[in-house]
Design a protein around this motif. Structure first.
Motif, PDB file in Angstrom:
ATOM      1  N   GLY A 174       0.806  -1.223   0.000  1.00  0.00           N
ATOM      2  CA  GLY A 174       0.000   0.000   0.000  1.00  0.00           C
ATOM      3  C   GLY A 174       0.831   1.262   0.000  1.00  0.00           C
ATOM      4  O   GLY A 174       0.444   2.271  -0.615  1.00  0.00           O
ATOM      5  N   SER A 177       1.885   3.398  -3.186  1.00  0.00           N
ATOM      6  CA  SER A 177       1.019   4.411  -3.783  1.00  0.00           C
ATOM      7  C   SER A 177       1.286   5.768  -3.154  1.00  0.00           C
ATOM      8  O   SER A 177       1.571   5.878  -1.959  1.00  0.00           O
ATOM      9  N   LYS A 179      -1.045   8.101  -3.181  1.00  0.00           N
ATOM     10  CA  LYS A 179      -2.341   8.555  -2.677  1.00  0.00           C
ATOM     11  C   LYS A 179      -3.127   7.353  -2.150  1.00  0.00           C
ATOM     12  O   LYS A 179      -2.952   6.235  -2.605  1.00  0.00           O
ATOM     13  N   ASN A 180      -3.993   7.632  -1.184  1.00  0.00           N
ATOM     14  CA  ASN A 180      -4.893   6.607  -0.653  1.00  0.00           C
ATOM     15  C   ASN A 180      -4.143   5.337  -0.233  1.00  0.00           C
ATOM     16  O   ASN A 180      -4.496   4.221  -0.614  1.00  0.00           O
ATOM     17  N   ARG A 181      -3.094   5.528   0.537  1.00  0.00           N
ATOM     18  CA  ARG A 181      -2.281   4.384   0.940  1.00  0.00           C
ATOM     19  C   ARG A 181      -3.077   3.377   1.774  1.00  0.00           C
ATOM     20  O   ARG A 181      -2.866   2.168   1.654  1.00  0.00           O
ATOM     21  N   PHE A 182      -3.957   3.897   2.617  1.00  0.00           N
ATOM     22  CA  PHE A 182      -4.746   2.996   3.445  1.00  0.00           C
ATOM     23  C   PHE A 182      -5.654   2.129   2.581  1.00  0.00           C
ATOM     24  O   PHE A 182      -5.750   0.904   2.790  1.00  0.00           O
ATOM     25  N   LEU A 183      -6.316   2.732   1.613  1.00  0.00           N
ATOM     26  CA  LEU A 183      -7.200   1.969   0.729  1.00  0.00           C
ATOM     27  C   LEU A 183      -6.410   0.958  -0.106  1.00  0.00           C
ATOM     28  O   LEU A 183      -6.866  -0.164  -0.331  1.00  0.00           O
ATOM     29  N   CYS A 184      -5.236   1.371  -0.562  1.00  0.00           N
ATOM     30  CA  CYS A 184      -4.397   0.453  -1.332  1.00  0.00           C
ATOM     31  C   CYS A 184      -3.941  -0.723  -0.467  1.00  0.00           C
ATOM     32  O   CYS A 184      -3.882  -1.866  -0.938  1.00  0.00           O
ATOM     33  N   SER A 185      -3.623  -0.449   0.796  1.00  0.00           N
ATOM     34  CA  SER A 185      -3.226  -1.519   1.715  1.00  0.00           C
ATOM     35  C   SER A 185      -4.390  -2.477   1.950  1.00  0.00           C
ATOM     36  O   SER A 185      -4.201  -3.702   1.973  1.00  0.00           O
ATOM     37  N   PHE A 186      -5.579  -1.920   2.117  1.00  0.00           N
ATOM     38  CA  PHE A 186      -6.768  -2.750   2.333  1.00  0.00           C
ATOM     39  C   PHE A 186      -7.033  -3.629   1.108  1.00  0.00           C
ATOM     40  O   PHE A 186      -7.322  -4.826   1.234  1.00  0.00           O
ATOM     41  N   ALA A 187      -6.919  -3.023  -0.076  1.00  0.00           N
ATOM     42  CA  ALA A 187      -7.138  -3.786  -1.308  1.00  0.00           C
ATOM     43  C   ALA A 187      -6.087  -4.885  -1.455  1.00  0.00           C
ATOM     44  O   ALA A 187      -6.399  -6.018  -1.843  1.00  0.00           O
ATOM     45  N   TYR A 189      -4.523  -6.382   0.946  1.00  0.00           N
ATOM     46  CA  TYR A 189      -4.839  -7.409   1.945  1.00  0.00           C
ATOM     47  C   TYR A 189      -5.887  -8.383   1.402  1.00  0.00           C
ATOM     48  O   TYR A 189      -5.739  -9.604   1.526  1.00  0.00           O
TER      49      TYR A 189
END
Length: 246
Positions: A174, A177, A179-187, A189
């Motif tokens: 994640g 990226s 931008k949106n590192r948290f969302l990228c990490s979640f994706a 995962y």
């Protein structure tokens, strides 16, 4: 240096999670006392108190497990992927040791959480009629030397590590990226979970035609260990070659 890293990470995690352990145990015992008092003296109202106290008891256990999960994420994210990472990566240690320190500390904290929950359950049991002599009859050493004792310990340790490293590799991916590192990490995962679930299913189905075959059980252990190793290699590679600190 590795021991110093472990001490630092354990201290940082313990500073957050230990107060929750104490709160869980204290409030859990108080809730259990309320349940016992309500059942003995309050009739119908006691049943309502019983339900409320039980819900609080379960909520406390869930809250501590969630906090344990949050501490693991927070220590890796802040310690290696944000401002603190600038300091950590200047230390005379390899990325491997940094990751191992976080992973081992997270595993020990997680085990500590489960120990506190078990102690709370035992304390509640003693309050509600479980006798010490009954506990004394449970021969823990015999269980450890039984056929499945060491296997179950290894299985639990490996699965805890696999869960921790799953979080680490997702966060490492994640942070690539901007931008949106948290969302990228979640994706990451979710995708990793799907991929590894499919691979594990294929490997385990091909290892044995009998569900409870002994060989198949040890294959579970080998697959879990392989998962930990793969996650670590990916995480170490990203932190060594593709680090993108905020």
């Amino acid at each position: 240096m590795m021991m110093k890293l472990l001490k630092y990470d354990l201290k940082s995690m313990a500073k957050v999670i230990v107060p929750f352990w104490i709160a869980l145990f204290t409030i859990g015992v108080l809730c259990s006392a309320q349940i016992k008092f309500g059942l003995q003296n309050m009739g119908g109202a006691g049943n309502t108190l019983l339900v409320i106290s039980f819900m609080v008891f379960i909520a406390l256990i869930v809250a501590v497990m969630v906090m344990n999960f949050a501490v693991i994420i927070q220590r890796f994210w802040k310690g290696l992927l944000k401002e603190e990472g600038y300091l950590m990566f200047t230390l005379p240690v390899s990325e491997r040791n940094l990751i191992l320190s976080k992973g081992i500390s997270a595993m020990l904290i997680t085990m500590g959480t489960f120990v506190v929950i078990v102690l709370l359950v035992l304390a509640v049991g003693l309050m509600h009629g479980l006798e010490l002599r009954q506990l004394a009859q449970i021969r823990i050493p015999d269980w450890f030397t039984a056929k499945w004792g060491f296997y179950m310990i290894a299985f639990c340790v490996i699965n805890i590590l696999a869960g921790i490293y799953h979080l680490y590799v997702a966060m490492a991916i994640g942070q690539l990226s901007n931008k949106n590192r948290f969302l990228c990490s979640f994706a990451a995962y979710i995708v990793l979970a799907i991929v590894f679930t499919i691979v594990e299913t294929l490997v385990l189905e091909g290892s044995s035609t009998r569900v409870y075959d002994m060989v198949s059980e040890w294959v579970y252990l080998a697959v879990g260990a392989a998962e930990v190793i793969i996650y670590h290699i990916i995480t170490e590679y990203i932190l060594s070659k593709k680090l993108n600190l905020e």
